[in-house]
Motif scaffolding. Structure first.
Motif, PDB file in Angstrom:
ATOM      1  N   VAL A  50       0.832  -1.203   0.000  1.00 19.77           N
ATOM      2  CA  VAL A  50       0.000   0.000   0.000  1.00 19.77           C
ATOM      3  C   VAL A  50       0.866   1.252   0.000  1.00 19.77           C
ATOM      4  O   VAL A  50       2.026   1.226   0.400  1.00 19.77           O
ATOM      5  CB  VAL A  50      -0.974   0.021   1.207  1.00 19.77           C
ATOM      6  N   GLY A  51       0.280   2.364  -0.454  1.00 24.16           N
ATOM      7  CA  GLY A  51       0.975   3.643  -0.482  1.00 24.16           C
ATOM      8  C   GLY A  51       1.485   4.026   0.894  1.00 24.16           C
ATOM      9  O   GLY A  51       0.763   3.927   1.872  1.00 24.16           O
ATOM     10  N   GLY A  52       2.728   4.435   0.972  1.00 26.27           N
ATOM     11  CA  GLY A  52       3.317   4.853   2.233  1.00 26.27           C
ATOM     12  C   GLY A  52       3.895   3.729   3.077  1.00 26.27           C
ATOM     13  O   GLY A  52       4.562   3.985   4.071  1.00 26.27           O
ATOM     14  N   ASN A  87       8.775   2.974  -2.789  1.00 24.01           N
ATOM     15  CA  ASN A  87       7.387   2.555  -2.871  1.00 24.01           C
ATOM     16  C   ASN A  87       6.688   3.438  -3.896  1.00 24.01           C
ATOM     17  O   ASN A  87       6.353   4.584  -3.610  1.00 24.01           O
ATOM     18  CB  ASN A  87       6.730   2.672  -1.492  1.00 24.01           C
ATOM     19  N   VAL A  89       3.769   2.937  -5.215  1.00 20.62           N
ATOM     20  CA  VAL A  89       2.322   2.770  -5.205  1.00 20.62           C
ATOM     21  C   VAL A  89       1.698   4.157  -5.095  1.00 20.62           C
ATOM     22  O   VAL A  89       2.078   4.951  -4.239  1.00 20.62           O
ATOM     23  CB  VAL A  89       1.882   1.870  -4.027  1.00 20.62           C
ATOM     24  N   PRO A  90       0.760   4.485  -5.968  1.00 18.06           N
ATOM     25  CA  PRO A  90       0.191   5.836  -5.942  1.00 18.06           C
ATOM     26  C   PRO A  90      -0.611   6.115  -4.682  1.00 18.06           C
ATOM     27  O   PRO A  90      -1.193   5.219  -4.079  1.00 18.06           O
ATOM     28  CB  PRO A  90      -0.709   5.861  -7.179  1.00 18.06           C
ATOM     29  N   ASP A  91      -0.628   7.381  -4.313  1.00 14.15           N
ATOM     30  CA  ASP A  91      -1.434   7.856  -3.191  1.00 14.15           C
ATOM     31  C   ASP A  91      -2.888   7.884  -3.658  1.00 14.15           C
ATOM     32  O   ASP A  91      -3.245   8.627  -4.559  1.00 14.15           O
ATOM     33  CB  ASP A  91      -0.959   9.259  -2.795  1.00 14.15           C
ATOM     34  N   THR A  92      -3.744   7.059  -3.072  1.00 12.79           N
ATOM     35  CA  THR A  92      -5.145   6.987  -3.484  1.00 12.79           C
ATOM     36  C   THR A  92      -6.098   7.565  -2.439  1.00 12.79           C
ATOM     37  O   THR A  92      -7.306   7.480  -2.594  1.00 12.79           O
ATOM     38  CB  THR A  92      -5.546   5.531  -3.777  1.00 12.79           C
ATOM     39  N   THR A 115       0.860  13.457   0.982  1.00 11.57           N
ATOM     40  CA  THR A 115       1.761  14.329   0.234  1.00 11.57           C
ATOM     41  C   THR A 115       1.219  15.753   0.243  1.00 11.57           C
ATOM     42  O   THR A 115       0.095  16.001   0.695  1.00 11.57           O
ATOM     43  CB  THR A 115       1.901  13.855  -1.224  1.00 11.57           C
TER      44      THR A 115
END
Length: 152
Positions: A50-52, A87, A89-92, A115
């Motif tokens: 996961v993001g982050g 990482n 993975v995009p921030d969703t 972000t």
């Protein structure tokens, strides 16, 4: 991705068990598959990251056999431990309004988000409606985004 004069050996390569992935998350991550192409080793993981999420990677070079990460000339890649992984993975998660404060003619909105807010693609002044218990109308003339704040 490795920096070597030649491509990596895509046929005789390390098994998934030669790699260890660790995370601060609660669910374990194992390596299901190893694919080598050019100078890149791609690992298929047992679960999505996961993001982050902070992820670290270790590689233990097998002590015997030719099934290791190596270049076409047969030079084995060295083992490494707890290498930080980027990482991508995009921030969703959408930003959430944390506070709103009036400072004279400025209304400052502060958001929580992984972000900073996008200062280029932002809402127009007409997207905001400001009202007051007073009788004077309040219009928004300008929107300025910086970091995690929006100033109207």
């Amino acid at each position: 991705t490795y920096t070597d004069a030649t491509d990596l050996d895509a046929v005789r390569t390390a098994a998934a068990s030669a790699f260890a992935v660790s995370s601060a998350g609660t669910a374990a991550i194992s390596v299901d598959r190893v694919v080598v192409s050019g100078k890149t080793v791609t690992l298929t993981l047992s679960r999505a990251v996961v993001g982050g999420e902070m992820v670290k990677l270790s590689y233990t070079r097998p002590t015997t056999g030719d099934n290791v990460i190596q270049d076409a000339a047969g030079n084995d890649a060295a083992s490494f431990t707890d290498r930080a992984v980027s990482n991508l993975v995009p921030d969703t998660m959408a930003p959430v309004l944390y506070s709103a404060t009036v400072r004279g003619k400025q209304l400052v909105l502060t958001y929580t988000d992984a972000t900073d807010l996008d200062a280029v693609r932002t809402a127009a002044a007409s997207a905001f409606a400001v009202s007051s218990a007073g009788t004077a109308a309040i219009s928004v003339d300008r929107v300025v985004v910086s970091g995690k704040t929006v100033t109207l």
